[in-house]
Design an enzyme around this catalytic site. Structure first.
Site, mmCIF file in Angstrom:
data_model
loop_
_atom_site.group_PDB
_atom_site.id
_atom_site.type_symbol
_atom_site.label_atom_id
_atom_site.label_comp_id
_atom_site.label_asym_id
_atom_site.label_seq_id
_atom_site.Cartn_x
_atom_site.Cartn_y
_atom_site.Cartn_z
ATOM 1 N N GLN A 1 0.851 -1.194 0.000
ATOM 2 C CA GLN A 1 0.000 0.000 0.000
ATOM 3 C C GLN A 1 0.888 1.246 0.000
ATOM 4 O O GLN A 1 1.709 1.436 0.900
ATOM 5 C CB GLN A 1 -0.935 0.063 1.207
ATOM 6 C CG GLN A 1 -1.955 1.195 1.034
ATOM 7 C CD GLN A 1 -2.712 1.549 2.291
ATOM 8 O OE1 GLN A 1 -2.137 2.072 3.230
ATOM 9 N NE2 GLN A 1 -4.001 1.262 2.307
ATOM 10 N N TYR B 1 -5.859 10.812 4.427
ATOM 11 C CA TYR B 1 -4.477 11.089 4.056
ATOM 12 C C TYR B 1 -4.433 11.976 2.802
ATOM 13 O O TYR B 1 -5.466 12.435 2.323
ATOM 14 C CB TYR B 1 -3.703 9.791 3.882
ATOM 15 C CG TYR B 1 -3.529 9.026 5.180
ATOM 16 C CD1 TYR B 1 -2.936 9.626 6.292
ATOM 17 C CD2 TYR B 1 -3.962 7.703 5.309
ATOM 18 C CE1 TYR B 1 -2.778 8.934 7.486
ATOM 19 C CE2 TYR B 1 -3.808 7.003 6.500
ATOM 20 C CZ TYR B 1 -3.215 7.622 7.589
ATOM 21 O OH TYR B 1 -3.059 6.944 8.770
ATOM 22 N N ARG C 1 -8.773 -6.908 11.842
ATOM 23 C CA ARG C 1 -8.346 -7.357 13.171
ATOM 24 C C ARG C 1 -8.476 -8.872 13.313
ATOM 25 O O ARG C 1 -7.753 -9.491 14.094
ATOM 26 C CB ARG C 1 -9.162 -6.643 14.241
ATOM 27 C CG ARG C 1 -8.461 -5.458 14.913
ATOM 28 C CD ARG C 1 -7.976 -4.417 13.979
ATOM 29 N NE ARG C 1 -7.013 -3.512 14.631
ATOM 30 C CZ ARG C 1 -6.330 -2.595 13.988
ATOM 31 N NH1 ARG C 1 -6.473 -2.439 12.696
ATOM 32 N NH2 ARG C 1 -5.468 -1.824 14.617
ATOM 33 N N GLN D 1 -13.234 -12.598 35.176
ATOM 34 C CA GLN D 1 -13.798 -11.285 34.887
ATOM 35 C C GLN D 1 -14.077 -11.072 33.404
ATOM 36 O O GLN D 1 -14.870 -10.210 33.042
ATOM 37 C CB GLN D 1 -12.866 -10.192 35.427
ATOM 38 C CG GLN D 1 -12.769 -10.188 36.950
ATOM 39 C CD GLN D 1 -12.076 -8.969 37.507
ATOM 40 O OE1 GLN D 1 -12.305 -7.852 37.061
ATOM 41 N NE2 GLN D 1 -11.223 -9.171 38.490
ATOM 42 N N LYS E 1 -20.983 -5.930 24.281
ATOM 43 C CA LYS E 1 -19.789 -6.668 24.686
ATOM 44 C C LYS E 1 -19.961 -8.180 24.537
ATOM 45 O O LYS E 1 -19.132 -8.949 25.042
ATOM 46 C CB LYS E 1 -19.447 -6.334 26.146
ATOM 47 C CG LYS E 1 -19.077 -4.888 26.404
ATOM 48 C CD LYS E 1 -17.773 -4.478 25.749
ATOM 49 C CE LYS E 1 -16.567 -5.185 26.292
ATOM 50 N NZ LYS E 1 -16.262 -4.855 27.697
#
Length: 643
Positions: free
Chosen positions: A102, A173, A318, A421, A431
């Site tokens: 890129q 950009y 991701r 947790q 979530k």
């Protein structure tokens, strides 16, 4: 199933073995001078080995010094970068994948501290991000010079054996600064009407084709919507895509947002899967060349159906960081072994790991990502009996990695379910994908036959009976007790609300405006209850990623949650909370429940008791020091590799 994902495809004359694309994402793994590093080669080669059909490198500078978006940015503005680029191309090709570079210029989206001089742009309009200064408007001869620099960089990519290039025309950009009326205020042939604003991008495409040959593939990445005041609309982007095709582009890679709207650019869990498909579909209908879609594409089934009418290729951003083996696992039917991207935006966004200074890209649930060739699961020299105490994320990671190396592993968890947790983190709205993380860790433990014993507290007697050679203490943390008098009601812990032990009242007050307090507030407010949040610091949510914070605060505002910062509670009496604020004292009346979310402290009831034992004892995660989940998971993996 998943036939569409595994069909061959073409960009120009280049054939790709499937529809999986790894899009450009800054890795933080280049050499200090912008050259390809061995670590970067291993990182991209792992995704090629995982069968991503096309890999597009992180943004690569075509100009120095004005074209440097950051120090050490991957670069191709000089011939000296070609040899190591060639090594990267060869490594990817050996694994059977194709690779594009890129090409990018930041324009105003850099700083004089990086470039050593005033930044440049289409016009002297400053960035929406503060602290970047006012850029200098490029002269026409400089624009022509930059066009040539893009073309020369493309030729270097071709010389290095790259299969094509992608021109970065989005994300705010330099090229996007010409395209967008919000940044382009020129009155010459490069400004004004949309046709003029597109001129620079079209000239670059034509120059690349003239320099590298008409059959050298060129993809253009654009933002379907810029999501900034006065930014490009989807309608304008459809026209831009058509014009880029007319200039010779072989594919359009449809992203969203700019660096000034980064919560959209790097979407957290609050954004639904495929949130950008509307833009991709609109642009696909406008052009005749392939369209690549991106935007929280983490679910294989969603991607499969997106290929039916929305796009020709799918970028797993991701998700490709979380699991380099994603395509292989889908093809082999190992869906439950895929390391899921849960949208936490932590280790994949410049967050330091457990090793000081390690800010290279990685993943909360996969600490091996970004550490290819550094962290590897290899057979243990000697099989040992390992006992893991605690079934939170750190303990679960340590258990399966140790078992994968051949150790005989038992895990004690005092609760009825594992997850710790992280399991509670899946409860608040938006979530739910956190639950995928626990499911993945449990699946890996089952695969490697870890003996998980829930409802089992790790007493000294049980530990002696298990006779381990190594004990890993992953006992986690417990809530910090708040020292505050509350005469007519007990103070409830936020985790008791999230796990269903306690019910909210009609009117609630949460002490603590960190991640736990704010997400608990949203959970309560979403159920129709009133919530106030009190935070002593000047800002709430300081421990949150910028994107996560933006969408969470938007929802809290929509639900009517009041957040009081720089505020200290003086006392609570008869349902009235007296607070001291910068503007004086205030009272919140008729409070039915006070909920504490002021943090946690390490819970380690066993290390002292085990000092005299013959087994080796290792503490990890919050049992050592309270941190984020990614630290516990990485420590779990690193510990298991050392046994």
């Amino acid at each position: 199933m998943y036939e569409n994902l595994f069909h061959k495809g073409k960009i120009g004359r280049l054939e790709l073995k499937n529809r999986f694309v790894m899009p450009p994402m800054d890795s933080g793994m280049t050499e200090e001078n912008g050259e390809v590093s061995e670590r970067l080669i291993a990182y991209y080669a792992a995704r090629a080995k995982g069968s991503f059909g096309l890999i597009i490198t992180e943004y690569t500078s075509v100009d120095y010094p004005d074209g440097m978006a950051k120090k050490g940015q991957l670069s191709l503005y000089d011939d000296r970068f070609i040899p190591k680029m060639k090594k990267l191309a060869e490594a990817v090709h050996r694994e059977g994948s194709r690779i594009f570079i890129q090409l990018q210029h930041p324009g105003r989206e850099t700083t004089s501290e990086i470039t050593g001089r005033q930044t440049v742009s289409a016009s002297a309009v400053p960035s929406l991000l503060q602290g970047k200064g006012i850029p200098r408007e490029l002269r026409k001869d400089e624009i022509r010079g930059l066009t040539e620099k893009f073309a020369k960089a493309a030729l270097r990519a071709k010389t290095a054996g790259m299969d094509g290039v992608e021109i970065q025309c989005g994300h705010g950009y330099l090229i996007a600064q010409f395209l967008s009326g919000s940044a382009n205020k020129r009155t010459d042939e490069y400004g004004g009407y949309l046709l003029n604003r597109i001129r620079f991008a079209k000239e670059i495409i034509r120059a690349v084709k003239e320099t590298c040959g008409s059959d050298f593939p060129v993809s253009c990445r654009i933002s379907g919507e810029e999501r900034i005041p006065g930014g490009l609309s989807l309608q304008e982007s459809m026209v831009i895509a058509k014009e880029l095709e007319r200039a010779g582009a072989d594919a359009i890679h449809v992203s969203t947002g700019t660096v000034a709207s980064i919560p959209w650019l790097i979407g957290p869990a609050a954004l639904s899967g495929g949130f950008n498909l509307k833009a991709a579909k609109a642009i696909k209908q406008a052009v005749h060349i392939p369209v690549i879609c991106v935007g929280r594409m983490t679910d294989p089934l969603l991607a499969e159906y997106a290929l039916e009418e929305t796009a020709d290729f799918v970028s797993f951003g991701r998700a490709s960081i979380a699991d380099p083996e994603l395509p292989n696992k889908i093809k082999e039917g190992r869906i439950n072994e895929i390391v899921p991207c849960v949208g936490c935006i932590s280790r994949c966004f410049y967050t330091e790991g457990v090793i000081p200074g390690d800010k290279a890209i990685s993943c909360m649930l996969n600490p091996f990502s970004g550490h290819e060739g550094i962290l590897e699961i290899t057979p243990a020299e000697k099989t040992k009996k390992v006992l893991v105490v605690g079934g939170g994320p750190g303990g679960l990671e340590a258990a399966w990695v140790a078992a994968a190396r051949g150790h005989k592993v038992t895990l004690f968890e005092k609760d009825a379910q594992c997850g710790g947790q992280l399991r509670l983190a899946a409860i608040p709205p938006g979530k739910h994908e956190m639950a995928k993380g626990i499911a993945y860790l449990m699946n890996m433990n089952r695969k490697y036959k870890v003996d998980i014993r829930t409802d089992t507290e790790a007493t000294l007697e049980r530990i002696k009976e298990a006779a381990p050679e190594v004990v890993i203490l992953a006992t986690g943390a417990i809530p910090t007790e708040i020292s505050l008098e509350c005469t007519d009601m007990p103070i409830t812990q936020a985790m008791d609300i999230l796990n269903g032990t306690e019910e909210p009242a009609q009117t609630n007050l949460i002490i603590g405006g960190g991640m736990v307090g704010l997400e608990t507030a949203l959970y309560i407010a979403s159920r129709g209850y009133h919530v106030d949040v009190v935070e002593m610091q000047q800002a709430a949510g300081k421990d949150l990623n910028k994107g996560v914070r933006k969408f969470l605060f938007d929802e809290l505002k929509e639900k009517g949650v009041n957040i009081f910062t720089s505020t200290r509670i003086e006392n609570i009496e008869n349902g009235t909370v007296s607070c001291i604020t910068p503007d004086g004292k205030i009272k919140r009346r008729n409070i039915g429940k006070v909920i504490s979310a002021v943090g946690s402290k390490p819970f380690d009831p066993l290390s002292e008791k085990l000092k005299e034992s013959e087994c080796k004892v290792i503490r990890i995660g919050d049992a050592v020091c309270v941190r984020k989940a990614y630290a516990a998971i990485e420590e779990g993996a690193r510990t298991a590799l050392c046994i």
